[in-house]
Design a protein around this motif. Structure first.
Motif, PDB file in Angstrom:
ATOM      1  N   PHE A  11     -50.809 -41.935  82.158  1.00  0.00           N
ATOM      2  CA  PHE A  11     -51.010 -42.426  80.793  1.00  0.00           C
ATOM      3  C   PHE A  11     -52.021 -41.556  80.039  1.00  0.00           C
ATOM      4  CE2 PHE A  11     -53.611 -44.963  77.892  1.00  0.00           C
ATOM      5  CZ  PHE A  11     -52.651 -45.305  76.965  1.00  0.00           C
ATOM      6  N   TYR A  12     -53.158 -41.304  80.700  1.00  0.00           N
ATOM      7  CA  TYR A  12     -54.182 -40.486  80.049  1.00  0.00           C
ATOM      8  C   TYR A  12     -53.670 -39.088  79.760  1.00  0.00           C
ATOM      9  CZ  TYR A  12     -57.755 -43.985  80.853  1.00  0.00           C
ATOM     10  OH  TYR A  12     -58.499 -45.133  80.833  1.00  0.00           O
ATOM     11  N   LEU A  16     -53.597 -37.279  76.297  1.00  0.00           N
ATOM     12  CA  LEU A  16     -54.273 -36.007  76.080  1.00  0.00           C
ATOM     13  C   LEU A  16     -53.306 -34.959  75.541  1.00  0.00           C
ATOM     14  CD1 LEU A  16     -56.711 -35.484  79.082  1.00  0.00           C
ATOM     15  CD2 LEU A  16     -57.259 -35.544  76.646  1.00  0.00           C
ATOM     16  N   ASN A  17     -52.114 -34.964  76.144  1.00  0.00           N
ATOM     17  CA  ASN A  17     -51.113 -34.004  75.692  1.00  0.00           C
ATOM     18  C   ASN A  17     -50.785 -34.194  74.223  1.00  0.00           C
ATOM     19  OD1 ASN A  17     -50.861 -32.588  78.029  1.00  0.00           O
ATOM     20  ND2 ASN A  17     -49.132 -33.785  78.811  1.00  0.00           N
ATOM     21  N   ALA A  18     -50.644 -35.457  73.839  1.00  0.00           N
ATOM     22  CA  ALA A  18     -50.313 -35.746  72.444  1.00  0.00           C
ATOM     23  C   ALA A  18     -51.423 -35.248  71.530  1.00  0.00           C
ATOM     24  CB  ALA A  18     -50.109 -37.247  72.255  1.00  0.00           C
ATOM     25  N   ARG A  19     -52.664 -35.491  71.969  1.00  0.00           N
ATOM     26  CA  ARG A  19     -53.784 -35.052  71.133  1.00  0.00           C
ATOM     27  C   ARG A  19     -53.890 -33.533  71.096  1.00  0.00           C
ATOM     28  NH1 ARG A  19     -59.205 -37.645  72.694  1.00  0.00           N
ATOM     29  NH2 ARG A  19     -57.985 -38.513  74.396  1.00  0.00           N
TER      30      ARG A  19
END
Ligand code: C2E
Ligand code: CA
Ligand code: CA
Ligand code: CA
Length: 279
Positions: A11-12, A16-19
């Motif tokens: 999930f994290y 993080l990838n999205a951000r």
């Protein structure tokens, strides 16, 4: 437990990838924004408390994003700083603020000081002082009308180097302001050495005035300290008449904040300057 742990990691990671992806996208768009002419400066008046007159304006960066509309610096300045793009953007800001000052002069407006924010990375460019001298010369501007704003934390970072740089700027004749004052750890002894003419009291000390007794004590102390060091004081983020009244009673020189005016486009700012507007 193991399974859910792994799920959490995933999930994290996705988050993080999205951000990270968003940052990359902003960076790619920022890279083109300068060439595409998508940056604009807004100007926020600084008002002399005694006369009620505008004595300066701070240039504040805006990004006219083709899809997302007008963005404030908080939405992109971190990416600009981390990617190094702030150096080119900062150069543009300096150029544009001086060009605007020259246009206002040519239109016969009374002279005002224009504040330009310098980022940490920009501050570390070896050619910064030459660049400033060059811009001032090209527009035929008196150096004193350019006010360079550096944050308290920035100047405290690498003191020997900073002091030398600020001295070089001082020698050019430009004005210097210590921005966000009170949020760092400057000592009185250092303040004297920095040769800055102005302290800008951070908005965090102003926003709970006049009710917060600690903040009232802090602003009063900074104002009297600045006076004894022969420095000017600008209180930031003044939004109410009550804040204005308290700061006036404490002997503050100048205020900047929504109570006087929000940051506005150059045309609106010229109208304010022309009307010699009193608050
Ligand atoms: P700053 O230098 O402390 O600028 C003051 C900020 O406070 C501005 O936000 C201004 O719009 C806001 N402000 C002014 N009066 C009030 C008020 O009464 N109430 C409230 N709530 N806010 C008020 P802005 O324009 O969003 O800029 C945020 C920060 O971005 C600036 O903080 C500065 O650190 C940075 N910045 C802006 N322009 C530039 C630039 O050209 N170069 C660099 N390196 N940084 C910039
Ligand atoms: Ca500033
Ligand atoms: Ca500030
Ligand atoms: Ca600030």
């Amino acid at each position: 437990a193991k399974g859910s742990g792994r799920g959490q990691v995933r999930f994290y990671t996705a988050d993080l990838n999205a951000r990270a992806r968003e940052r990359l996208q902003v960076e790619a768009q920022l890279r083109q924004a300068l060439e595409a002419g998508e940056f604009v400066l807004h100007y926020q008046p600084q008002v002399d408390m005694k006369s009620g007159r505008i004595v300066g304006v701070e240039a504040l960066l805006r990004w006219q994003h083709p899809q997302r509309g007008l963005l404030g610096p908080l939405q992109f300045i971190d990416v600009a700083e981390d990617s190094g793009l702030i150096v080119g953007i900062g150069r543009w800001v300096l150029e544009e603020a001086c060009a605007q000052l020259a246009r206002w002069r040519d239109e016969g407006l009374p002279p005002v000081r224009v504040g330009v924010n310098l980022s940490a990375l920009q501050f570390r460019q070896p050619d910064l002082v030459d660049n400033i001298a060059d811009v001032l010369e090209r527009y035929g501007l008196d150096a004193e009308w350019l006010d360079l704003e550096v944050t308290e934390s920035l100047v405290m970072e690498d003191l020997p180097q900073t002091t030398a740089l600020l001295e070089a700027m001082h020698a050019l004749g430009v004005s210097l302001s210590i921005d966000d004052f009170g949020t760092g750890y400057s000592s009185l002894a250092y303040l004297k050495r920095l040769k800055a003419g102005t302290l800008k009291i951070d908005r965090s000390f102003v926003k709970d005035l006049p009710h917060d007794a600690d903040d009232a004590a802090i602003t009063r102390t900074v104002i009297s300290m600045a006076a004894s060091l022969n420095m000017r004081v600008v209180a930031e983020g003044v939004e109410t008449r009550a804040q204005w009244a308290l700061l006036a009673a404490e002997g503050c020189d100048t205020v900047q904040g929504y109570f006087c005016s929000k940051p506005v486009p150059a045309g609106d700012c010229a109208r304010l300057l022309r009307s010699g507007s009193r608050v």
